[in-house]
Design an enzyme around this catalytic site. Sequence first.
Site, PDB file in Angstrom:
ATOM      1  CG  ASP A  96      -1.914  -1.153   1.187  1.00 25.37           C
ATOM      2  OD1 ASP A  96      -1.921  -1.911   0.205  1.00 25.37           O
ATOM      3  OD2 ASP A  96      -2.664  -1.308   2.170  1.00 25.37           O
ATOM      4  CD  GLU A 144      -7.131  -0.337   2.913  1.00 22.34           C
ATOM      5  OE1 GLU A 144      -8.210  -0.197   3.521  1.00 22.34           O
ATOM      6  OE2 GLU A 144      -6.014  -0.217   3.462  1.00 22.34           O
ATOM      7  CE  LYS A 206      -3.616  -4.348   1.196  1.00 20.16           C
ATOM      8  NZ  LYS A 206      -4.323  -3.590   2.228  1.00 20.16           N
ATOM      9  CE  LYS A 209      -7.916  -0.586   7.806  1.00 19.60           C
ATOM     10  NZ  LYS A 209      -9.313  -0.559   7.286  1.00 19.60           N
ATOM     11  CB  THR A 235       0.144   2.154   8.603  1.00 20.23           C
ATOM     12  OG1 THR A 235      -1.040   1.434   8.967  1.00 20.23           O
ATOM     13  CG2 THR A 235      -0.200   3.425   7.862  1.00 20.23           C
ATOM     14  CB  THR A 236       4.279  -0.398  10.966  1.00 22.66           C
ATOM     15  OG1 THR A 236       4.980   0.632  10.295  1.00 22.66           O
ATOM     16  CG2 THR A 236       5.217  -1.523  11.344  1.00 22.66           C
ATOM     17  CG  ASP A 237      -0.264   0.798  13.373  1.00 21.87           C
ATOM     18  OD1 ASP A 237       0.149   1.232  12.288  1.00 21.87           O
ATOM     19  OD2 ASP A 237      -1.049   1.431  14.099  1.00 21.87           O
ATOM     20  CB  VAL A 238      -3.234  -0.706   9.870  1.00 22.25           C
ATOM     21  CG1 VAL A 238      -4.632  -1.080   9.403  1.00 22.25           C
ATOM     22  CG2 VAL A 238      -3.339   0.266  11.044  1.00 22.25           C
ATOM     23  CB  CYS A 239      -2.159  -2.541   5.453  1.00 20.78           C
ATOM     24  SG  CYS A 239      -3.713  -1.649   5.244  1.00 20.78           S
TER      25      CYS A 239
END
Length: 301
Positions: A96, A144, A206, A209, A235-239
């Site tokens: 993404d 995304e 897609k 996430k 982003t690191t903590d999400v996708c």
Amino acid sequence: MGGDVRKSVKSVKGRLESDNLRKYEDFYSLARDRLLAKAEIAAERFKETKTFEFPTWQYGEPIGTILKLEIEDCPRFGDIAWIEMDSARTAFLSVDMQVDFCGKHGYVDAMGYDLFLTASALMPVRSCLEAIRGTDIKVIHTREGHEPDLSDAPFNKVLRSKIIGNGTGIGEIPEGGLGRLLVRGQKNWDIHPDVYPIAGEYVLDKAGKGAFGSSTLHMYLKNLSITHIIITGVTTDVCVHTIMREANDYGYWCILLKDSTGATDRGNYEAAIKSVKMEGGVFGNVTDSKKFIDAVNRQLR
């Protein structure tokens, strides 16, 4: 007489079914015992070499070049280890890296977050792409986004985006924007020019996430015979984290390049990186772009 025959047939059928069941049980038991024995051997080897050696018993002989990469905080924090991968069975995944997430007038910018925290991943990802282009490592980009009619966008996702965007959410154009936020086909939805795909690289879209449930990523990986994934993006903590967790569950070996990813919050970024390293690498392993590029230049050029 007929009843005796039926009883005899039933008895024979029962024995055959029981024998077949034992054969199946033996088959699966032997397969499980073999896996456990191989894991025991690999664990002992790791103690000696500090290396996750490429398991030829599982994948067969390498079809490319064995690339050995240093990983950090493995198996315990402060330790250094290595992982081996077959270059021809390795995918570099750029998650993404779109204008919507790391460019001006995109989704993250419109939501009011510090754009630098995601855009900081652009140059490391670009350097990695430049290093591996021309090798047999496969490159896969994800995007995304949603259909123009938002038929694949859940109500609660759209609602949250409108609230955090002060009334401007998914499917709408912010003031000074490039197009409708997170909508396929819009200029802001496309991949950032600094890391744009070249001919021969794969691009998949897609709606969520993750990617294993909302795209054809798993099909790509299987058809390309991928065993190891180098993961970058935002982003690191999400996708990024969602895809890494999915891939780990399917048995892929995952290596996250920590400086080639970014999040909208520094604390979330650091926590996401740390959580990968827990339990000796619960979701995979972590290294950085410099170590990866050095390994590529030294071993694949």
